[in-house]
Design an enzyme around this catalytic site. Sequence first.
Site, short mmCIF file in Angstrom:
data_model
loop_
_atom_site.label_atom_id
_atom_site.label_comp_id
_atom_site.label_asym_id
_atom_site.label_seq_id
_atom_site.Cartn_x
_atom_site.Cartn_y
_atom_site.Cartn_z
N GLU A 75 0.68 -1.57 0.00
CA GLU A 75 -0.13 0.17 -0.76
C GLU A 75 0.45 0.92 0.15
O GLU A 75 0.43 2.58 -0.57
CB GLU A 75 -0.94 -0.32 1.31
CG GLU A 75 -1.79 0.71 1.37
CD GLU A 75 -2.54 1.17 -0.32
OE1 GLU A 75 -2.96 0.38 -0.64
OE2 GLU A 75 -3.68 2.62 -0.40
N GLY A 105 8.51 7.39 -1.27
CA GLY A 105 8.25 7.41 0.16
C GLY A 105 9.15 7.68 1.39
O GLY A 105 10.31 7.15 1.24
N GLN A 156 16.88 8.59 2.04
CA GLN A 156 17.55 8.40 0.05
C GLN A 156 17.11 9.54 -0.32
O GLN A 156 17.66 10.06 -1.07
CB GLN A 156 16.72 6.82 -0.45
CG GLN A 156 16.67 6.58 -1.37
CD GLN A 156 15.47 5.39 -1.83
OE1 GLN A 156 16.49 4.49 -1.77
NE2 GLN A 156 14.02 5.33 -1.65
N SER A 202 6.51 -2.41 4.21
CA SER A 202 7.89 -2.48 4.43
C SER A 202 7.71 -4.18 3.54
O SER A 202 6.90 -5.30 4.22
CB SER A 202 9.01 -2.54 5.07
OG SER A 202 10.31 -3.17 5.06
N SER A 203 8.53 -4.10 1.85
CA SER A 203 8.29 -5.01 1.29
C SER A 203 9.07 -6.38 2.52
O SER A 203 8.80 -8.06 2.62
CB SER A 203 9.67 -5.39 0.20
OG SER A 203 8.44 -4.41 -0.14
N ARG A 204 9.68 -6.13 3.97
CA ARG A 204 10.92 -7.00 4.13
C ARG A 204 9.35 -7.46 5.96
O ARG A 204 10.17 -8.36 6.16
CB ARG A 204 11.72 -6.15 4.73
CG ARG A 204 12.84 -6.22 3.51
CD ARG A 204 14.21 -5.71 4.28
NE ARG A 204 15.16 -5.50 3.42
CZ ARG A 204 14.98 -4.23 2.15
NH1 ARG A 204 15.22 -3.38 3.04
NH2 ARG A 204 16.57 -4.70 1.86
N HIS A 213 3.49 2.05 -1.60
CA HIS A 213 3.78 1.79 -2.96
C HIS A 213 2.73 2.41 -4.19
O HIS A 213 2.60 3.60 -4.77
CB HIS A 213 4.57 1.25 -3.67
CG HIS A 213 5.54 -0.34 -3.85
ND1 HIS A 213 6.06 -1.42 -2.34
CD2 HIS A 213 7.43 0.39 -3.32
CE1 HIS A 213 6.74 -1.53 -2.26
NE2 HIS A 213 7.51 -0.52 -2.41
N VAL A 259 3.32 5.03 4.88
CA VAL A 259 1.68 4.54 4.89
C VAL A 259 2.45 3.69 6.15
O VAL A 259 3.51 2.60 6.08
CB VAL A 259 1.66 3.77 3.93
CG1 VAL A 259 0.27 3.26 4.24
CG2 VAL A 259 1.65 4.73 2.00
#
EC number: 6.3.2.1
Lengths: 301, 301
Positions: free
Chosen positions: A41, A153, A159, A191-193, A43, A182
């Site tokens: 969400e 994000g 970054q 987080s994807s992780r 992304h 988010v």
Amino acid sequence: MKVIGEVQVLRESVRQERNAAMRQGREISVGLVPTMGFLHEGHASLLREARAKNDLVVLSIFVNPIQFGPNEDFERYPRNEQSDLALAEREGVDIVFIPSVVEMYPKPAKTRIVVSELTSSLCGASRPGHFDGVTTVVSKLFHLVAPDYAYFGMKDAQQIAVIQQMVEDLNFDVTIEACPIVREEDGLALSSRNVYLSSEDRKQALILSDSLQQVQHDLQGDQKVTATELVERVTGLIRSKPLANIDYVQVLEFPTLNEIGRDVDLRHVEHDVIVAVAVKFGTTRLIDNVVISSKGVPVHV
Amino acid sequence: MKVIGEVQVLRESVRQERNAAMRQGREISVGLVPTMGFLHEGHASLLREARAKNDLVVLSIFVNPIQFGPNEDFERYPRNEQSDLALAEREGVDIVFIPSVVEMYPKPAKTRIVVSELTSSLCGASRPGHFDGVTTVVSKLFHLVAPDYAYFGMKDAQQIAVIQQMVEDLNFDVTIEACPIVREEDGLALSSRNVYLSSEDRKQALILSDSLQQVQHDLQGDQKVTATELVERVTGLIRSKPLANIDYVQVLEFPTLNEIGRDVDLRHVEHDVIVAVAVKFGTTRLIDNVVISSKGVPVHV
């Protein structure tokens, strides 16, 4: 929605869209959302922002090997092309660029973009070379897509600071849009992780967002607060969770990432302030942060 | 001819030209000739090449401080804006970009583009950080102008190899055109720095082009020739001139700048070979080179 794997096809596709519009007297705006895939969400919120403000939305999905250290999780970084494409389709993406490693790095790359100072703290200190890999791949994507806007994000706040610095220093013709973190309903930053967290990790990981929320309250109170006190407070809170292994807790000016004097009352600094944490649960490293404006309120950049 | 000092005006001017043509259904080609000014016939040859092949020709004139070392000749590098503009006008340049240092570097630059390996020999070894400064400023100019073609002289052969590597590694959307060295009638390679040679320096400096011409003959002969022998021969010739102070004499593959094995017969290598020299006369440092194809004939790249 076009799905493209080759750099030349990507470049040509975007150019054709631009030129076709220009022939009709219209200048179109191109928005790029660079990601490593396994989209969530967070992304999706970037894609919606891009969709709302641009004529053409390009999503890139590329797990970039050169931003991972030798002992990091490049190989096991989660991937799911099918569900990523479904999400892209739902969010109205025009072009998905999903290249192979050899397409992005056909020969051993000898060129790196190095941003100094901003990369010496936080994740830059823990992950040597990480941001060189980020700025290098982002510049490649910028050259391929030539976007007017690029969306990132704020979870990766450093970054954004580093990329913004690169854009200004090298006169890239792109505007960087920083979008708010988010979170899950209970506060955990997406987080994807996160998929690698055990249910007990997951429970204890809430201390990241909880502790950041608590320091926001401190900064709105009547008492003087210094960076050292704030670091100690967050560190203490996170240490109370036995599975949490702190990588760093730092309080810095944002976006310069300059250090803040030991005795400075954070409630009255002139710059925005970032409180940033990186914590490992097992082999999974999570990051989170809050940026607080000089007026003591959280910034949704 | 437009003369522009501000980065935003430059960017807008090129964009307007492109868009105006595109509205009429024509895609124009933009050629960029980046220079440090004090223009001579070598630069003029680049401008003519650019003029012959592009709809819009942009000449940049900027003595770039970050490519000079602390003990180098940034301050005394020759400048003559008036005669540069006259030459540009004669060669049919459309836009001259001639910014101030503060316009190009409004804040202390934290971002550098670093090309490894190719920069460890020749001028890269003698001038640490020099090529980082070159690639960084060239990338800024590429971002401002977005040229289709960029023109560089082969006198700075290593510069061309380094920039070509950067362009490929970072997916810059530009074609690098390498143009042959332009020489005085007696052979001396044209250089803005030649004005600093005394008449005796000037006479002895001919040994650079003379010695390079002699080794070309060697490479077309019947005898095996190794890199070591060639370096010794050129070194001996240059040392015969008392005012010449050798910085380097090197023989390498081109454009990879890889070293060549000691026993390899240069007449039968698969790659092109560069014989490159840097020699000081007083405080003035001259460079020259010849690139010889694997067939033993000089390459006019």
